[in-house]
Design an enzyme around this catalytic site. Structure first.
Site, PDB file in Angstrom:
ATOM      1  N   CYS A   1      -5.381   9.942  -2.036  1.00  0.00           N
ATOM      2  CA  CYS A   1      -4.630   9.040  -1.329  1.00  0.00           C
ATOM      3  C   CYS A   1      -3.140   9.052  -2.077  1.00  0.00           C
ATOM      4  O   CYS A   1      -2.061   8.469  -1.248  1.00  0.00           O
ATOM      5  CB  CYS A   1      -5.019   7.641  -1.392  1.00  0.00           C
ATOM      6  SG  CYS A   1      -6.562   7.135  -1.078  1.00  0.00           S
TER       7      CYS A   1
ATOM      8  N   ASP B   1      -1.705   8.680   3.726  1.00  0.00           N
ATOM      9  CA  ASP B   1      -2.161   8.060   5.093  1.00  0.00           C
ATOM     10  C   ASP B   1      -1.172   8.001   5.844  1.00  0.00           C
ATOM     11  O   ASP B   1      -1.583   7.863   7.149  1.00  0.00           O
ATOM     12  CB  ASP B   1      -2.617   6.547   4.621  1.00  0.00           C
ATOM     13  CG  ASP B   1      -3.908   6.545   3.693  1.00  0.00           C
ATOM     14  OD1 ASP B   1      -4.938   7.125   4.295  1.00  0.00           O
ATOM     15  OD2 ASP B   1      -4.075   5.448   2.919  1.00  0.00           O
TER      16      ASP B   1
ATOM     17  N   ASP C   1       0.899  -1.294   0.168  1.00  0.00           N
ATOM     18  CA  ASP C   1      -0.040   0.089  -0.098  1.00  0.00           C
ATOM     19  C   ASP C   1       0.822   1.407   0.002  1.00  0.00           C
ATOM     20  O   ASP C   1       0.259   2.388   0.372  1.00  0.00           O
ATOM     21  CB  ASP C   1      -0.833   0.096   1.159  1.00  0.00           C
ATOM     22  CG  ASP C   1      -2.166  -0.841   0.935  1.00  0.00           C
ATOM     23  OD1 ASP C   1      -2.933  -0.680   0.575  1.00  0.00           O
ATOM     24  OD2 ASP C   1      -1.885  -2.137   1.781  1.00  0.00           O
TER      25      ASP C   1
ATOM     26  N   HIS D   1     -12.196   5.552   4.565  1.00  0.00           N
ATOM     27  CA  HIS D   1     -11.845   6.654   5.266  1.00  0.00           C
ATOM     28  C   HIS D   1     -12.834   7.845   5.058  1.00  0.00           C
ATOM     29  O   HIS D   1     -13.835   7.892   4.276  1.00  0.00           O
ATOM     30  CB  HIS D   1     -10.586   7.276   4.621  1.00  0.00           C
ATOM     31  CG  HIS D   1      -9.296   6.358   4.945  1.00  0.00           C
ATOM     32  ND1 HIS D   1      -8.462   6.104   3.633  1.00  0.00           N
ATOM     33  CD2 HIS D   1      -8.806   5.944   5.837  1.00  0.00           C
ATOM     34  CE1 HIS D   1      -7.387   5.291   4.271  1.00  0.00           C
ATOM     35  NE2 HIS D   1      -7.742   5.246   5.639  1.00  0.00           N
TER      36      HIS D   1
HETATM   37  N1  GLY Z   1      -5.482   0.044   0.335  1.00  0.00           N
HETATM   38  C1  GLY Z   1      -5.456   1.087   1.089  1.00  0.00           C
HETATM   39  C2  GLY Z   1      -5.659   0.777   2.427  1.00  0.00           C
HETATM   40  O1  GLY Z   1      -6.465  -0.238   2.965  1.00  0.00           O
HETATM   41  O2  GLY Z   1      -5.062   1.461   3.446  1.00  0.00           O
END
Ligand code: GLY
Length: 259
Positions: free
Chosen positions: A246, A68, A62, A159
């Site tokens: 993201c 994030d 990821d 999110h």
């Molecule tokens: N694929 C993004 C996450 O689950 O954090």
């Protein structure tokens, strides 16, 4: 002079194993994802960004979802205590680069936070209470900023910013079926339906709005607000439960120039 710096990281070899609840998660095409990532980088450059590539992390599925890992605050950067064990190593690698922009801090356990849950607006920071972000993190974040910090329950999806993003000028794009929107009523809304939900994640730079391709009625609504949609192919990132915001960490020019 660039308007902002965007930190990005190309999808690595393990990207097809990214965490995801999307029904097409087993059909991620890495070569296609890399082409889509190139399109994303080009769009950031077109809107005046300087793009800084973080080192590849092939073993971290990821790691392309750099948003994030950290949250930019007024005078510091919060490194996210990510809940998912497979994502925690991503934070160190982002931190090594972020330290040149601002002092970095983190939160103590049991706080857990993903940057995708943090929606910054001029007067307040809205934080998703989600599968990844807990109340402890929201309370701790509130001590690190002079802005009001307002929790928003995420009722469906990953999110907060999977359900709503801020387009500037008191305007949100939002799928209200995915969040408790009672704390978001002071904004104007571009509302998307459940079937258009993926389009609720956009990234605005002044009057240009990066948005996923394939949502013509939403791009019309964005245009009707005097904004210019810039559509990007995002299919491989959508299958990996990732969206437009993201893929980058945006550092405004003022912050980028401050050290
Ligand atoms: N694929 C993004 C996450 O689950 O954090």
């Amino acid at each position: 002079m660039h308007a902002f710096t965007a930190l990005v990281r190309k999808p690595g070899l393990k990207f097809p194993q990214a965490l995801s609840e999307h029904p097409q998660k087993n059909n991620i095409d890495l070569a296609h994802a890399l082409r889509q990532h190139e399109g994303y980088v080009k769009a950031l450059q077109e809107v005046g960004g300087k793009v800084e590539h973080l080192p590849p992390k092939d073993h971290l599925p990821d790691a392309t979802f750099v948003e994030d890992t950290a949250v930019l605050l007024e005078d510091k950067i919060l490194l996210c205590p990510m809940k998912e064990p497979s994502r925690q190593e991503e934070v160190e690698s982002t931190a090594a680069v972020l330290k040149k922009y601002r002092d970095c801090v983190t939160l103590d356990s049991p706080a857990t936070l993903d940057g995708g849950d943090v929606m910054n607006t001029p007067d307040a920071i809205f934080v998703g209470l989600s599968k990844r972000t807990n109340l402890r993190a929201i309370q701790a974040l509130a001590k690190l900023t002079s802005k009001r910090v307002i929790p928003v329950a995420v009722t469906k999806g990953l999110h907060l910013k999977s359900a709503t993003t801020f387009l500037g000028n008191d305007l949100l794009i939002i799928d209200p079926s995915r969040v408790d929107s009672s704390n978001l009523k002071q904004f104007d809304w571009i509302e998307v339906t459940e079937s258009e939900s993926y389009a609720a994640n956009c990234l605005a730079f002044e009057d240009v709005v990066l948005m996923p391709a394939g949502f013509s009625s939403i791009s019309d609504k964005i245009r009707a607000h005097g904004l210019k949609p810039l559509e990007l192919e995002m299919s491989e990132f959508e299958k990996a439960d990732g969206s437009i915001t993201c893929l980058s960490l945006i550092i405004p020019r003022r912050a980028a120039a401050s050290r």
